[in-house]
Write a protein that holds these residues in place. Sequence first.
Motif, PDB file in Angstrom:
ATOM      1  N   GLN A 134       0.839  -1.199   0.000  1.00 10.40           N
ATOM      2  CA  GLN A 134       0.000   0.000   0.000  1.00 10.40           C
ATOM      3  C   GLN A 134       0.874   1.249   0.000  1.00 10.40           C
ATOM      4  N   GLU A 135       1.922   1.238   0.816  1.00  6.00           N
ATOM      5  CA  GLU A 135       2.848   2.376   0.849  1.00  6.00           C
ATOM      6  C   GLU A 135       3.574   2.529  -0.486  1.00  6.00           C
ATOM      7  N   ALA A 136       3.871   1.398  -1.124  1.00  6.07           N
ATOM      8  CA  ALA A 136       4.605   1.423  -2.392  1.00  6.07           C
ATOM      9  C   ALA A 136       3.702   1.700  -3.586  1.00  6.07           C
ATOM     10  N   GLY A 137       2.398   1.727  -3.376  1.00  8.06           N
ATOM     11  CA  GLY A 137       1.478   1.988  -4.470  1.00  8.06           C
ATOM     12  C   GLY A 137       1.171   0.779  -5.338  1.00  8.06           C
ATOM     13  N   LEU A 138       1.472  -0.431  -4.851  1.00  5.84           N
ATOM     14  CA  LEU A 138       1.144  -1.654  -5.594  1.00  5.84           C
ATOM     15  C   LEU A 138      -0.269  -2.088  -5.215  1.00  5.84           C
ATOM     16  N   LYS A 139      -1.145  -2.152  -6.221  1.00  5.31           N
ATOM     17  CA  LYS A 139      -2.547  -2.454  -5.954  1.00  5.31           C
ATOM     18  C   LYS A 139      -3.023  -3.721  -6.653  1.00  5.31           C
ATOM     19  N   ASN A 140      -2.537  -3.965  -7.842  1.00  7.91           N
ATOM     20  CA  ASN A 140      -3.029  -5.088  -8.638  1.00  7.91           C
ATOM     21  C   ASN A 140      -2.171  -6.326  -8.379  1.00  7.91           C
ATOM     22  N   TYR A 141      -2.516  -7.055  -7.333  1.00 10.28           N
ATOM     23  CA  TYR A 141      -1.787  -8.272  -7.005  1.00 10.28           C
ATOM     24  C   TYR A 141      -2.730  -9.225  -6.272  1.00 10.28           C
ATOM     25  N   ARG A 142      -2.305 -10.483  -6.229  1.00  7.36           N
ATOM     26  CA  ARG A 142      -3.037 -11.515  -5.496  1.00  7.36           C
ATOM     27  C   ARG A 142      -2.112 -12.054  -4.416  1.00  7.36           C
ATOM     28  N   ALA A 143      -2.583 -12.100  -3.176  1.00  7.30           N
ATOM     29  CA  ALA A 143      -1.759 -12.555  -2.056  1.00  7.30           C
ATOM     30  C   ALA A 143      -2.329 -13.844  -1.476  1.00  7.30           C
ATOM     31  N   LEU A 144      -1.443 -14.831  -1.262  1.00  5.95           N
ATOM     32  CA  LEU A 144      -1.846 -16.125  -0.736  1.00  5.95           C
ATOM     33  C   LEU A 144      -1.031 -16.464   0.498  1.00  5.95           C
ATOM     34  N   VAL A 145      -1.671 -16.992   1.516  1.00  8.26           N
ATOM     35  CA  VAL A 145      -0.960 -17.628   2.623  1.00  8.26           C
ATOM     36  C   VAL A 145      -0.832 -19.095   2.248  1.00  8.26           C
ATOM     37  N   ALA A 146       0.402 -19.506   1.930  1.00  4.49           N
ATOM     38  CA  ALA A 146       0.582 -20.856   1.396  1.00  4.49           C
ATOM     39  C   ALA A 146       1.999 -21.340   1.648  1.00  4.49           C
ATOM     40  N   ASP A 147       2.123 -22.639   1.838  1.00  5.42           N
ATOM     41  CA  ASP A 147       3.417 -23.298   1.981  1.00  5.42           C
ATOM     42  C   ASP A 147       3.977 -23.544   0.584  1.00  5.42           C
ATOM     43  N   ALA A 148       5.102 -22.914   0.276  1.00  7.31           N
ATOM     44  CA  ALA A 148       5.651 -22.974  -1.083  1.00  7.31           C
ATOM     45  C   ALA A 148       6.086 -24.372  -1.495  1.00  7.31           C
TER      46      ALA A 148
END
Length: 383
Positions: free
Chosen positions: A255-269
């Motif tokens: 939000q501070e960096a101005g990145l808005k268009n992304y998808r965030a996942l809580v996941a074990d890689a």
Amino acid sequence: MSNTEIQDPVFRRFYSHLNSAAAILQSYDGRIPFAHFIKNYFSQHKKFGSKDRRQISALCYCYFRLGKSYPQLTTEQKLVKGYSLSKTDWPHEWLAFFDSFHLPVEPPDHIFPLTHQLSAGIESDAFIGSHLVQPDLFLRIRSGYNDSVIDKLQAADIPFVLTGDGLRLNNSVRVEDAVRLNQEVVVQDLSSQRVEALLLLYKTIYKNGPAPAVWDCCAASGGKSILANDVLGQIELTVSDIRPSIIANLKRRFQEAGLKNYRALVADATHANPAKQFDLIIADVPCSGSGTWARTPEQLLYFEPDSIDAFVKLQSAITGNAIRYLKPGGYLLYITCSVFEKENEVQINRLQNEGLDLVEQLVLKGYEQKADTMFAALMKAPS
């Protein structure tokens, strides 16, 4: 040391700090980062002022920087020895003071473990010696903010050195008081910034196609994602991390960096399913962190060599899962902040055996610039 010198208030204060540092070290067992431990300690012991806290912390870090050298010394002697090696231009009275502790003249010889396992090209003597010095703070200036950031730092009377598109500052500087973190600048080590070279190479290869789909599969605080966004321009970004609190912090940072268009996942890689395929996967994998131990020198004392194999197993599981989600002809950007061959070149060899082609790999040697040392490789999946 004469009685007159002992009565000197400077040395009396140093003795007080020395005793406090020795007591703190007696209660530290290496189970948590020392930065967290010392912060909690000072929170519970309110008698220390800000200058006292800085000096005591510095003494403790000087102790850690010696690793397992000088086993014959007492804790107090080792604290003083480490402090005496932290710079070379001591005044005569300080040299005399150090002599009063009857310290060995031999240089430390067991600072860094497993030097025979370093990645190719790392000069072991220079790398080992770099651990005696606190690394600098590095900032990457984001596009469009170069002039304003420089003006703000100058107005705040904060010394800095330009390093390409970045800045080098003393590690004690509170830059957040002068500039807007993440919006104007990103706190990012010099070697991390140099990963940009591989992103630019990918950009050249990808050329003018549609916005690439990018998955940062071990996103942590999102520094590499912000870098990828800044270098590649418009991207379809997916980020994931196993820790919910880290993803929450990442969202605030984005939000501070101005990145808005992304998808965030809580996941074990190791077994995450992002439900799509990607043009580029960034795998800044968990590792020993051995290229950053000048910042966390307690690792020189408490690191368990057997843990390297555990990291290698984890890295293999993460990349083995990640490459399943590469598009045909897609790219993997593999990154560690390790100096160990097992975590670096050996992993790249394994990925080549699994069908990926190596485009370019870099040993990012930061030890001569008071920066971290890292490893990065760009690899291509079969078309």
